[in-house]
Enzyme design. Structure first.
Site, mmCIF file in Angstrom:
data_model
loop_
_atom_site.group_PDB
_atom_site.id
_atom_site.type_symbol
_atom_site.label_atom_id
_atom_site.label_comp_id
_atom_site.label_asym_id
_atom_site.label_seq_id
_atom_site.Cartn_x
_atom_site.Cartn_y
_atom_site.Cartn_z
ATOM 1 N N GLY A 162 -14.211 29.958 -16.535
ATOM 2 C CA GLY A 162 -13.489 28.883 -17.201
ATOM 3 C C GLY A 162 -13.770 27.538 -16.544
ATOM 4 C CB CYS A 163 -13.815 24.141 -17.951
ATOM 5 S SG CYS A 163 -12.277 24.118 -18.893
#
Lengths: 342, 342, 342, 342
Positions: free
Chosen positions: A148-149
């Site tokens: 995930g970012c």
């Protein structure tokens, strides 16, 4: 040339994969799918790709995905877990930019994503695609779970501290701030410019899906710990800045040296000089994570600042980095782009 | 009508004072000074005040400040401390929007602001102008030190916890984010739109002047404590969001009830329902501070979100609130403006 | 107190009507409707109205609209034309902020809006609600068609020239630029911050519904003319700037004097000094239209700059101005708000 | 490798030249000068160039400019005209990104720039560096005057019409909108984020220096004409959108075909399909100019939309394109970067 397929090409992750893969010297984009836009030229939806990507979007059911060497899923959560098993069985390698294969525990998936996992038996073979942590495993993987970012920004900033065991494991706080492209290219009131512009707010304060993911990654290297994670929505398009707080267990730690040593050989992690204050624009469009760490007033608390481009190192760029590893290419191939400043 | 003088009228603090005081039913703006713009119409610099403020800027040396009932300094740090004593001696009340009279210890001033204090003997009579803390003292004050913008957001968010002694005093973290108007209306590269737009970064990580001020205020009510304060520059014009972290010492604390009780009678502090995520735009142009507090996962860490308009509750609005208190007016007079959303 | 109903209260027009009407000394908001949000507190959707508007949204079918003195429609195009006739028959005055009653020719409606007009017989009694043009007619109206946002900016900038007959009627060009709130509070990809932020583009170049409306208004005062109108989407939330170009037919025209004379008595039109360059923020949140007109190089072309807040003078503010006129109140009542700068 | 020197490296033009030239396969950056920052690492001022440009800024008096094959001036107006003659005499080719050599008439320079030209005798050998107009002349030039940013957007949009003689030469209107990076990296109040953010305004309405430059270029191909040019400041960092209006002299003109034909062989001009509405972000970071042209309602007025990145095709990118031409390299070398969207 490595034949690559992109599933979910009409979102930002897909567009960014095309921006990076179209000029990649070792990769050919074989197909780009979109249920909604099937049959229309990619460059009609994304004019910045005019003259660069000449393909039409294809329907995912009809696209020659099984003929690809690698398929990248830039789809909403829950799509890749349905489609990946057949591709893997056909010998296609899979990189999922969504969350489907990130959490190793299917029960954790159910709790945070609200559905049963469609292929829990495949979780064991999925490799978590953070090259700075898992480089060797990725090189021999067939299924990669792209991080995930927020998770990328936060874990790269905390890994040296947690890995070295120099911070109190129950003291971790991650105050992360993201541009609105992180919410994707879906019609939604909350990320309208008239709603998110000229304003700032936290979201997911009571609990956000990236929290268990961050915790899982950090616990792999540091054992049980507690983490408070609060994401914020910033009135900008691209970029994540995470400010991380931890209390030192070992006050003699030279934080700067620790970080420089931890990332000395990493091509995409840049530890800045002591006292620096990295800005998100310095990595806009690039695959670099810039870090700065210090102890204000030489006290017990260490503060780490971590910036990435959420769509590059936080998504498509990291996926290409993983693709390079999967196929034995130089890790930086196609990822040499310099941040766009201003 | 109360005769008010504004010193330093060509900055954002001055402009905002005029926006609030021009329609104030009990105040007349007697003079507005500016060294640089003396002799030119206020409305030429600030077209939004066309038809509202008909004055010309006056030179501060010649302006009839001593004839005013109250003088508000919206000047850079260090100006009010030179000019205030004579005004006070002339019976004029003084509200300083800068930092000159905020720190009670002149040694602390020297350390953080780099100069000797010009009138340390006056510090004792200065009242720290946070009405939610010091309402009674302000009512009888002659010299008011208006709090810093980050300080207002952070202290209003932490005061209930610190005051009730329910958090560990060495666990306080304030991650504060401000729009660029907080840097003032001075030519500067760092706050150009081309530098600060579409980007996010921390600043003052190693040490920011608002840290000792926050600490001083919180220690008044809670005794010795440690605070890590990291301000950030957000690509927007107005607004501060501070996300505050503290570790509970008393796990049985009902955080929501504590905040609701603490601010039950406050006209400008709005405790939102549990689970809310206040956004800065909800207070844009208004004097309200909106707060939300919760314990993610019912854990040991309490997270408080606090939003203000940095130019209103964080500066000019709070100054008008203090003016109302100084002169026995209803505290909300002239401050009824509703937030401008979107 | 005038009892006012607001239909379509969950959009920006409705929210802005509440911001302006809640503190209006002569108006009480009787009901606010929303199909989607019926039953929930207004202040839950719009936290800036906490403590200001205590109502719940009501279902439009059940709300006591017929008991109101005036109903304001802040609905999508096509709603008011269905509901207004019954209200008018019940003696309720109606102000429509949408387009339903703006075009006097039902055929023109069909061509630009794609449906048959639901009550063409009512068009004759509708008064076009641009007070600067139609003040007297509005005072005795029962049904007011509030002008479009671009239309307001463009027509106020061109009316003096067209009305005086000093420009060539086939030479009119309106290059108008709007913030994204003009697109409303509806989920849509095109006005996401990640789409509309940090970018600029025209829209509706081939033909936009505001073009026939502008033309209709200008032709009322100047006879047949040609107008090219190109709207643009600007990466900001509020504000319209229209730059208008016309070729002078009478070169001896004193453009500045013409504008000053035309608007000498208008409370909400501010003609700036020659050479000014009005900015949208000078009218943010206010009902003022600021204009500047000049002839570059003293040539044949006159350039007019016109700025408004699209949600105030371009929508809700003008509606309140019309409401004041309808009920014989001072025209500026409740509209004294000063622009929020910066 | 072509040895390149960059004078004025601490501004946006200089930074962008480094971003483009550092990875350019045929160019080595020999020196980068800055009076203010001499002696400090380039990457300290520009962290996005960390690991990319390892040079320190040098003092322009001491830098080995005469040893370079080409020197690019990214300096304020008036600097290159002082320094270029000696370099030219030493056999160094010069590309000036400022205005010093753009106007062929020194009298016009004096009128618009307020000083005598320092080397009027060199103006004759300067070649105006718009490759789409002057490709051959640039190939054999020694001194190239790189066009202005607004000028590039406007002239590329009008050249086909003016060159073909199909529009009335006294009917040209250019409404151009620029991000704030066009104002440069100089401390200034007017382009602070708190001034230019969330607002829009025109500037230079009475007369802007790019007007005579546009006119000069267009008159080279179309003879005497009149042009009204109004630039606007948009709350974004990069990008120019120019909307251009002209009245057709020949109503039978197929505008789409005319544009497609005019730019059929141009690598950096992209004529979009009829009805397109190009957005600035589609060219962010790229050297492309995207154009769309149409006749609203099939009328007499043709509307052209032209978008560029002001720092790339409007400055540094065009300079590199000229450098490629000067040295016989493929014109697109080093300029293959794809627009960064979103």
């Amino acid at each position: 040339m490595i034949q690559a397929g992109i599933v979910g090409g009409s979102g930002y992750g897909g567009a960014e994969l095309m921006r990076l893969l179209a000029p990649h010297p070792d990769v050919a984009i074989r197909t780009v799918t979109s249920r909604g836009d099937a049959g229309t030229p990619v460059a009609e939806t994304f004019p910045h790709l005019r003259g660069v990507v000449e393909l039409d979007f294809e329907d995912p059911q009809q696209a020659p995905l099984a003929d690809c060497d690698v398929v990248l899923f830039a789809t909403p959560n829950g799509v890749a877990m349905e489609a990946a098993p057949a591709l893997l069985d056909a010998g296609v390698r899979v990189i999922d930019l969504a969350a489907d294969f990130r959490l190793t525990d299917p029960e954790l998936w159910r709790r945070w994503y609200g559905t049963d996992h469609a292929c829990p038996e495949r979780l064991a073979e999925a490799v978590y695609g953070l090259p700075e942590l898992n480089r060797e495993a990725i090189q021999s993987a067939r299924l990669v779970a792209n991080p995930g970012c927020h998770v990328t920004a936060v874990t790269l900033g905390l890994l040296p501290l947690v890995g070295a065991g120099v911070v109190q494991p129950d003291s971790l706080i991650a105050d992360s701030k993201s541009g609105t492209s992180g919410a994707g290219r879906r019609a939604s009131v909350g990320t309208l410019m008239a709603e998110a512009g000229e304003s700032l707010r936290a979201y997911g304060v009571a609990g956000h899906r990236h929290q268990p993911e961050i915790r899982q990654v950090l616990e792999w290297v540091g054992g049980p710990l507690e983490l408070t994670f609060v994401p914020h929505l910033v009135p900008m398009v691209r970029g994540i800045e995470a400010t991380l707080y931890a209390r030192l267990a070992k006050l003699e730690t030279d934080v700067q040296a620790l970080f420089e040593s931890a990332y000395a050989d990493e091509p995409f992690v840049d530890v800045m000089p002591a006292g620096s204050q990295p800005e998100t624009r310095s990595v806009r469009g690039s695959n670099v994570c810039r870090l700065a760490a210090l102890r204000p007033g030489n006290g017990e608390t260490v503060v780490v600042q971590s910036v990435i481009d959420n769509l590059v190192k936080g998504a498509a760029g990291q996926a290409v980095q993983n693709l390079n590893l999967l196929f034995g290419l130089p890790e930086t191939r196609g990822l040499e782009g310099i941040g766009l400043m201003p």
